[in-house]
Write a protein that holds these residues in place. Structure first.
Motif, mmCIF file in Angstrom:
data_model
loop_
_atom_site.group_PDB
_atom_site.id
_atom_site.type_symbol
_atom_site.label_atom_id
_atom_site.label_comp_id
_atom_site.label_asym_id
_atom_site.label_seq_id
_atom_site.Cartn_x
_atom_site.Cartn_y
_atom_site.Cartn_z
ATOM 1 N N ASN A 191 0.391 -5.152 0.810
ATOM 2 C CA ASN A 191 -1.054 -5.578 0.249
ATOM 3 C C ASN A 191 -1.343 -7.030 0.238
ATOM 4 O OD1 ASN A 191 -3.278 -5.973 -1.382
ATOM 5 N ND2 ASN A 191 -3.034 -4.111 -2.443
ATOM 6 N N ASP A 199 0.233 -0.128 -9.415
ATOM 7 C CA ASP A 199 -0.972 -0.442 -8.992
ATOM 8 C C ASP A 199 -2.238 -0.293 -9.969
ATOM 9 O OD1 ASP A 199 -0.835 2.039 -8.633
ATOM 10 O OD2 ASP A 199 -1.721 2.352 -6.575
ATOM 11 N N CYS A 215 0.920 -1.030 -0.151
ATOM 12 C CA CYS A 215 -0.091 -0.072 -0.277
ATOM 13 C C CYS A 215 0.816 1.283 0.120
ATOM 14 C CB CYS A 215 -0.951 0.072 1.261
ATOM 15 S SG CYS A 215 -1.878 -1.339 1.287
#
Length: 306
Positions: free
Chosen positions: A42, A205, A34
């Protein structure tokens, strides 16, 4: 993907693998952590990616290889006794490389270690702090892969003797990596702090590469990028409304490695060698198909539409 048979080393002649390398997988730091939360993994994405890698690498059943107890856990590791000696016979050879994401960048940015000057106490402390952070992430990724039965081995560029000169790789001895692969292991390398001979410094991401920051309205996902002989690149598909407008790629203030600009340039240099490069969102059906080698010369119509 079986085109890469040699890994060059600047410390010696080319080091050749005894068997072809199937694939090099780069896990973006923003995909497995994250990125806006300091040193936070994550977990969901990492677990999915680890499962997809196992499916791509190993044919048949396998057993977990993490027999360690995590700090703070009272669970006693379980060791399986009925290992099958034939399990590794059909395993494909992979290398996994991962970015740092929310690990390491904070320490490097706060101390200025990426600007050089190890003679300064703050910079030297930051170098140590950065390495502690990135190697702790590497351990967790190795652990996640090992739980899936992947014989993963964490390899630190610093410990392997890699170094840079003016932020470009000067020494990259791949002998340890090659020996690990030939022994049946999956090397897991990572972004690291290494020594620079001139400055004493350190060296997604989203679904892929966009023509502008993906948070902006109207941002277009780039389907195909063409690489020229000199390593420069341009958008091939889709045809943008304004082809003269340069692709805009921002770099986070705390990102000390150059952000997507550096990553795309490096991908272009790999593609220049005739090696297929796919930039996909981690933990998706697309990434699973890329790992299985199902995309070569057959990009599906629904590619990048998830």
């Amino acid at each position: 993907m079986d085109q890469l048979h040699e890994l060059s080393a600047t410390t010696s002649a080319a080091v050749t693998l005894t068997k072809p390398l199937h694939c090099i997988v780069k896990l973006g730091g923003a995909a497995i952590t994250c990125k806006n939360e300091l040193e936070t993994i994550n977990e969901e994405n990492l677990n999915i990616v680890s499962s997809q890698l196992r499916e791509a690498m190993i044919v048949g059943p396998c057993h977990g290889m993490d027999w360690s107890r995590r700090p703070g856990s009272s669970e006693i590791p379980t060791v399986v006794d009925d290992f099958d000696d034939q399990l590794e016979s059909d395993s494909k050879k992979f290398i996994v490389v991962h970015g740092a994401g929310s690990f390491g960048h904070f320490q490097a940015s706060k101390s200025g270690v990426h600007k050089g000057g190890l003679s300064r106490p703050l910079v030297k402390s930051g170098f140590v702090a950065t390495r502690i952070s990135v190697t702790s992430l590497n351990l967790e990724i190795v652990r996640a892969l090992a739980k899936e039965g992947i014989p993963s081995i964490g390899l630190s560029p610093f410990s392997c003797g890699w170094s840079t000169c003016e932020r470009n790789i000067a020494v990259a001895d791949t002998l340890t990596v090659v020996k690990a692969i030939d022994a049946g292991f999956v090397p897991v390398l990572h972004g690291d702090a290494v020594l620079d001979s001139s400055q004493n410094l350190i060296s997604p991401d989203v679904f892929g590469v966009y023509d502008r920051p993906p948070t902006e309205p109207g941002a277009t996902l780039l389907r195909e990028i063409a690489v020229r002989e000199d390593g420069s690149w341009s958008v091939l598909k889709p045809e943008l409304e304004d082809m003269s407008r340069p692709v805009e790629i921002t770099v986070a203030a705390h990102d000390t490695t150059g952000g997507m600009v550096t990553k795309i340039s490096e991908a272009a240099m790999i593609a220049k060698l005739g090696i297929d490069v796919y930039i996909v969102k981690a933990a998706t059906d697309h990434s699973a198909r890329a790992l299985q080698g199902l995309l070569k010369e057959n990009i599906p119509d629904d590619w990048l539409e998830q």
